[in-house]
Design a protein around this motif. Structure first.
Motif, mmCIF file in Angstrom:
data_model
loop_
_atom_site.group_PDB
_atom_site.id
_atom_site.type_symbol
_atom_site.label_atom_id
_atom_site.label_comp_id
_atom_site.label_asym_id
_atom_site.label_seq_id
_atom_site.Cartn_x
_atom_site.Cartn_y
_atom_site.Cartn_z
ATOM 1 N N VAL A 23 89.253 7.328 26.594
ATOM 2 C CA VAL A 23 87.945 6.674 26.452
ATOM 3 C C VAL A 23 87.414 6.284 27.832
ATOM 4 C CG1 VAL A 23 86.772 4.597 25.597
ATOM 5 C CG2 VAL A 23 88.295 5.886 24.078
ATOM 6 N N GLN A 24 88.305 5.752 28.680
ATOM 7 C CA GLN A 24 87.884 5.383 30.034
ATOM 8 C C GLN A 24 87.422 6.616 30.822
ATOM 9 O OE1 GLN A 24 87.626 2.113 31.288
ATOM 10 N NE2 GLN A 24 86.402 3.330 32.703
ATOM 11 N N GLN A 25 88.138 7.720 30.646
ATOM 12 C CA GLN A 25 87.764 8.974 31.320
ATOM 13 C C GLN A 25 86.367 9.429 30.865
ATOM 14 O OE1 GLN A 25 90.623 12.209 30.850
ATOM 15 N NE2 GLN A 25 89.040 13.728 31.323
ATOM 16 N N ALA A 26 86.123 9.326 29.549
ATOM 17 C CA ALA A 26 84.821 9.722 29.012
ATOM 18 C C ALA A 26 83.704 8.853 29.607
ATOM 19 C CB ALA A 26 84.825 9.610 27.493
ATOM 20 N N LEU A 27 83.975 7.557 29.728
ATOM 21 C CA LEU A 27 82.992 6.643 30.341
ATOM 22 C C LEU A 27 82.760 7.016 31.802
ATOM 23 C CD1 LEU A 27 84.249 3.254 28.835
ATOM 24 C CD2 LEU A 27 82.035 4.323 28.340
ATOM 25 N N VAL A 64 98.921 3.284 12.347
ATOM 26 C CA VAL A 64 99.015 3.745 13.736
ATOM 27 C C VAL A 64 97.679 4.330 14.204
ATOM 28 C CG1 VAL A 64 101.518 4.084 13.790
ATOM 29 C CG2 VAL A 64 100.052 5.995 13.122
ATOM 30 N N ALA A 65 96.961 5.002 13.302
ATOM 31 C CA ALA A 65 95.650 5.547 13.670
ATOM 32 C C ALA A 65 94.664 4.408 13.939
ATOM 33 C CB ALA A 65 95.117 6.457 12.574
ATOM 34 N N ALA A 66 94.700 3.381 13.089
ATOM 35 C CA ALA A 66 93.787 2.242 13.259
ATOM 36 C C ALA A 66 94.080 1.507 14.566
ATOM 37 C CB ALA A 66 93.910 1.287 12.072
ATOM 38 N N ARG A 67 95.352 1.380 14.900
ATOM 39 C CA ARG A 67 95.708 0.714 16.167
ATOM 40 C C ARG A 67 95.271 1.551 17.362
ATOM 41 N NH1 ARG A 67 101.442 -0.905 13.602
ATOM 42 N NH2 ARG A 67 100.814 -2.864 12.631
ATOM 43 N N ALA A 68 95.386 2.878 17.226
ATOM 44 C CA ALA A 68 94.941 3.770 18.293
ATOM 45 C C ALA A 68 93.434 3.643 18.486
ATOM 46 C CB ALA A 68 95.316 5.215 17.962
ATOM 47 N N MET A 69 92.702 3.593 17.367
ATOM 48 C CA MET A 69 91.256 3.433 17.481
ATOM 49 C C MET A 69 90.906 2.089 18.099
ATOM 50 S SD MET A 69 88.155 3.417 14.776
ATOM 51 C CE MET A 69 86.633 2.690 15.387
ATOM 52 N N ALA A 70 91.628 1.041 17.701
ATOM 53 C CA ALA A 70 91.358 -0.301 18.242
ATOM 54 C C ALA A 70 91.528 -0.319 19.760
ATOM 55 C CB ALA A 70 92.281 -1.318 17.583
ATOM 56 N N ALA A 71 92.505 0.432 20.260
ATOM 57 C CA ALA A 71 92.723 0.498 21.714
ATOM 58 C C ALA A 71 91.506 1.105 22.405
ATOM 59 C CB ALA A 71 93.976 1.326 22.016
ATOM 60 N N GLY A 72 90.927 2.133 21.771
ATOM 61 C CA GLY A 72 89.731 2.763 22.331
ATOM 62 C C GLY A 72 88.519 1.859 22.238
ATOM 63 N N GLU A 74 88.468 -1.332 22.242
ATOM 64 C CA GLU A 74 88.615 -2.431 23.209
ATOM 65 C C GLU A 74 88.027 -2.032 24.569
ATOM 66 O OE1 GLU A 74 89.186 -6.238 23.496
ATOM 67 O OE2 GLU A 74 89.689 -5.140 21.673
ATOM 68 N N VAL A 75 88.265 -0.793 24.974
ATOM 69 C CA VAL A 75 87.717 -0.291 26.243
ATOM 70 C C VAL A 75 86.190 -0.200 26.152
ATOM 71 C CG1 VAL A 75 87.693 1.650 27.865
ATOM 72 C CG2 VAL A 75 89.836 1.003 26.743
ATOM 73 N N LEU A 76 85.700 0.195 24.969
ATOM 74 C CA LEU A 76 84.264 0.414 24.787
ATOM 75 C C LEU A 76 83.446 -0.867 24.657
ATOM 76 C CD1 LEU A 76 83.843 3.360 22.244
ATOM 77 C CD2 LEU A 76 83.324 3.377 24.682
ATOM 78 N N LYS A 77 84.049 -1.937 24.135
ATOM 79 C CA LYS A 77 83.291 -3.140 23.758
ATOM 80 C C LYS A 77 82.290 -3.616 24.813
ATOM 81 C CE LYS A 77 85.909 -5.392 20.085
ATOM 82 N NZ LYS A 77 86.966 -6.364 19.769
#
Length: 212
Positions: A23-27, A64-72, A74-77
């Motif tokens: 996500v950070q790379q995409a930003l 695990v998918a929901a936690r993975a999405m939450a990590a992304g 968090e970066v986006l917020k």
């Protein structure tokens, strides 16, 4: 594959440690944060939700998918806030008084968040008065989600809806109910707006309710 595809794939595979850097790379590459959310993170969770509803995925994969999405997310917020992205809606969720179960509630919260909702989690053993106080303090809440995982605590869902009615707040919010022993017939009996059998269906129903 594009970076958006990579993000979706990492969420689907529950690779939390991969999602945030992607996500950070995409930003860093200048992608729109709203597009990263709506084209990368959300569709992956929708796929997991559909698989779960079809019996092709199970609670561990959902978590695990929901936690993975939450990590992304968090970066986006902070970037979403800068972009002025409004949440799709606002919801409050809790397991009712006397009930300490939280896995189902947590799954529903994460799935609803994945649709773009801002969700406040009141936790477990939540008294009707706590829901009412929250609604009085947060007038922009769209949906109340009540969970009961025991037949003995199911009546507390009805008590919560009555408390919301008595406080004069019922016409302002939609009430969604769920939990292993809860049925459509019970939801109808207590006057809920919606019942869903699982977290994926709950997220889709929440979207339907706010879009009216």
């Amino acid at each position: 594959m594009t970076i958006i595809d990579d993000i979706s794939s990492a969420v689907l595979r529950g690779k939390r440690k991969e999602v945030a850097p992607l996500v950070q790379q995409a930003l860093d590459e200048g992608l729109d944060p709203v597009a990263i959310l709506n084209d990368g993170l959300v569709p992956a969770m929708s796929v997991i939700g559909e698989k779960f509803s079809a019996g092709e995925a199970f609670v561990p994969e959902m978590l695990v998918a929901a936690r993975a999405m939450a990590a992304g997310t968090e970066v986006l917020k902070p970037h979403l806030a800068e972009a002025g992205a409004e949440p799709l809606g606002k919801a409050v969720i809790g397991t009712v008084r006397g009930d300490m179960h939280d896995i189902g509630k947590n799954l529903v919260r994460m799935m609803i968040e994945s649709k773009g909702f801002e969700v406040t989690d009141l936790g477990v053993d939540v008294a009707p008065e706590q829901f009412v106080t929250f609604l009085q303090e947060h007038e922009d809440t769209d949906i109340v989600c009540c969970s009961a995982l025991l037949t003995t605590t199911m009546p507390e869902i009805g008590a919560t809806i009555r408390a919301i009615e008595e406080a004069g707040l019922r016409d302002r919010v939609k009430v969604m109910v769920g939990g292993a022993p809860v049925t459509q017939a019970f939801a109808d009996e207590v006057g809920a707006d919606a019942w869903t059998p699982d977290a994926g269906a709950a997220a889709a129903k929440a979207v339907e309710l706010v879009r009216g």
